[in-house]
Scaffold this active site. Structure first.
Site, PDB file in Angstrom:
ATOM      1  N   ASP A  15       0.860  -1.187   0.000  1.00 30.68           N
ATOM      2  CA  ASP A  15       0.000   0.000   0.000  1.00 30.68           C
ATOM      3  C   ASP A  15       0.895   1.235   0.000  1.00 30.68           C
ATOM      4  OD1 ASP A  15      -1.761   2.150   0.716  1.00 30.68           O
ATOM      5  OD2 ASP A  15      -3.150   0.690   1.585  1.00 30.68           O
TER       6      ASP A  15
ATOM      7  N   ASP B 168      -3.632   7.266  -2.869  1.00 33.95           N
ATOM      8  CA  ASP B 168      -3.603   6.117  -1.958  1.00 33.95           C
ATOM      9  C   ASP B 168      -3.953   4.900  -2.804  1.00 33.95           C
ATOM     10  OD1 ASP B 168      -4.012   4.279   0.090  1.00 33.95           O
ATOM     11  OD2 ASP B 168      -5.685   5.364   1.015  1.00 33.95           O
TER      12      ASP B 168
ATOM     13  N   HIS C 216     -12.585   5.615   1.961  1.00 37.17           N
ATOM     14  CA  HIS C 216     -12.663   6.901   2.662  1.00 37.17           C
ATOM     15  C   HIS C 216     -12.512   8.056   1.678  1.00 37.17           C
ATOM     16  CE1 HIS C 216      -8.225   6.793   2.270  1.00 37.17           C
ATOM     17  NE2 HIS C 216      -8.405   5.501   2.434  1.00 37.17           N
TER      18      HIS C 216
ATOM     19  N   HIS D  95      -7.798  10.287   5.987  1.00 39.62           N
ATOM     20  CA  HIS D  95      -9.184   9.900   6.122  1.00 39.62           C
ATOM     21  C   HIS D  95     -10.024  11.150   6.320  1.00 39.62           C
ATOM     22  CE1 HIS D  95      -8.911   5.432   6.297  1.00 39.62           C
ATOM     23  NE2 HIS D  95      -7.647   5.767   6.438  1.00 39.62           N
TER      24      HIS D  95
ATOM     25  N   GLU E 218     -11.288   0.578  -1.294  1.00 43.18           N
ATOM     26  CA  GLU E 218     -10.305  -0.456  -0.989  1.00 43.18           C
ATOM     27  C   GLU E 218     -10.919  -1.715  -0.387  1.00 43.18           C
ATOM     28  OE1 GLU E 218      -7.613   0.568   2.281  1.00 43.18           O
ATOM     29  OE2 GLU E 218      -8.557   2.540   2.358  1.00 43.18           O
TER      30      GLU E 218
ATOM     31  N   GLU F 153      -6.830  -1.342  -4.081  1.00 44.62           N
ATOM     32  CA  GLU F 153      -7.275   0.021  -3.787  1.00 44.62           C
ATOM     33  C   GLU F 153      -6.873   0.996  -4.888  1.00 44.62           C
ATOM     34  OE1 GLU F 153      -5.380   1.875  -0.355  1.00 44.62           O
ATOM     35  OE2 GLU F 153      -7.108   3.209  -0.110  1.00 44.62           O
TER      36      GLU F 153
HETATM   37 MN    MN Z   1      -4.105   2.478   1.175  1.00 48.94          MN
HETATM   38 MN    MN Z   2      -6.974   3.996   1.876  1.00 46.02          MN
END
Ligand code: MN
Ligand code: MN
Length: 302
Positions: free
Chosen positions: A85, A96, A157, A165, A190, A282
């Protein structure tokens, strides 16, 4: 969203996708040092012109928040189920993204497919007016179609400048939330899939932290760390960044005080509570009549 911000998201997204791909490829070789690859990913983000938000991994029954300590000797092993990630930002505008592979084996192809299908199907629904429960429903139905379950206490998010977030969570099941997506929202979706029972729990000790309020600090150690991480503007930091600069003793004492006075929040490793295996995919995107997925790499098939 204005053009300047949009370009920052796009640039961060390109770098995040590239580094995610490179990091995953390196770790797909058994016996590779995870520490070396996470260091590589961070350096690569800078070299490509980005700012580091995070480089994290999670193995097997872990879902997220893995960051190696400076003396970690952990290496990838044949049969590992590996998630990478990567977070990159440009002046706080965050990309992200994450993906899952298995290290030189073919045991988990359906579990991998489950979260991948879930992301793919959900992205197709992202448009202004779409209700959050519909995005959750799409994820769980794709994952359940292959005989697995989503992780109910993990979610996507919204993203805001310097906020990993934002205020809104994107569920991974039908939680009946009728909030509608709005044009221009920056969101990360995600889905996590597991053969366990679909919940994660925390496993200490944490190596990921975020500073969230300035406090009066008593010890010199805590003040040193606060001074170091304040310029991050609330973005995450990890233990080894501090131990490499201040040593282990100062870092441990400083982190302890910062947590005690609640100046920082810790994010421990998240593991499936029954030890189930976990996969995750994600992407980050900007909601629009034509939604822009800005973390997609040319080799991504989802
Ligand atoms: Mn992530
Ligand atoms: Mn995330």
């Amino acid at each position: 969203m204005n053009e300047e911000i949009l370009q920052k998201c796009i640039k961060a997204g390109k770098i995040a996708a590239q580094v995610r791909r490179e990091g995953t490829a390196k770790l797909s070789v058994p016996g590779t040092s995870i520490l070396e690859v996470m260091d590589y990913c961070e350096k690569r983000i800078i070299d490509l012109g980005g700012q580091i938000a995070w480089a994290q991994y999670a193995l097997n029954e872990a879902a997220a928040h893995g960051c190696p300590l400076e003396d970690s000797t952990e290496v990838t092993k044949e049969g590992d189920l590996l998630k990478v990630d990567i977070g990159v930002h440009q002046d706080g505008w965050i990309a992200d993204n994450a993906m899952t592979i298995e290290v030189k084996s073919n045991k988990y192809s359906n579990l991998i497919k489950a979260s991948k299908n879930a992301l793919k199907a959900t992205i197709k629904l992202v448009e202004p007016g779409r209700q959050l429960w519909e995005l959750g429903e799409a994820q769980s139905s794709e994952v359940e179609a292959l005989g697995f379950t989503t992780i109910k206490n993990l979610s996507g998010h919204t993203l805001e400048q310097y906020k990993v977030h934002g205020g809104v969570t994107i569920p991974s099941f039908n939680n009946k939330n009728k909030t509608e997506l709005k044009e221009g929202w920056q969101i990360a979706i995600e889905p996590f899939a597991t053969d366990g029972d679909g919940f994660v729990k925390e496993k200490d000790p944490a190596t990921v932290f975020m500073m969230y309020q300035q406090k009066g600090l008593r010890s010199v150690q805590a003040r040193k760390i606060a001074e170091e991480v304040t310029p991050l503007n609330g973005m995450p930091f990890t233990t080894r960044w501090l131990t490499r600069k201040f040593g282990k003793g100062t870092t441990a004492l400083g982190l302890r005080e910062l947590q005690r006075v609640r100046a920082i929040e810790s994010y421990p490793l998240l593991v499936e509570r029954r030890g189930g295996m976990i996969t995750q995919f994600e992407h980050s995107m900007i909601v629009g009549k034509k939604t822009l997925v800005y973390t997609r790499h040319e080799d991504d098939k989802w």
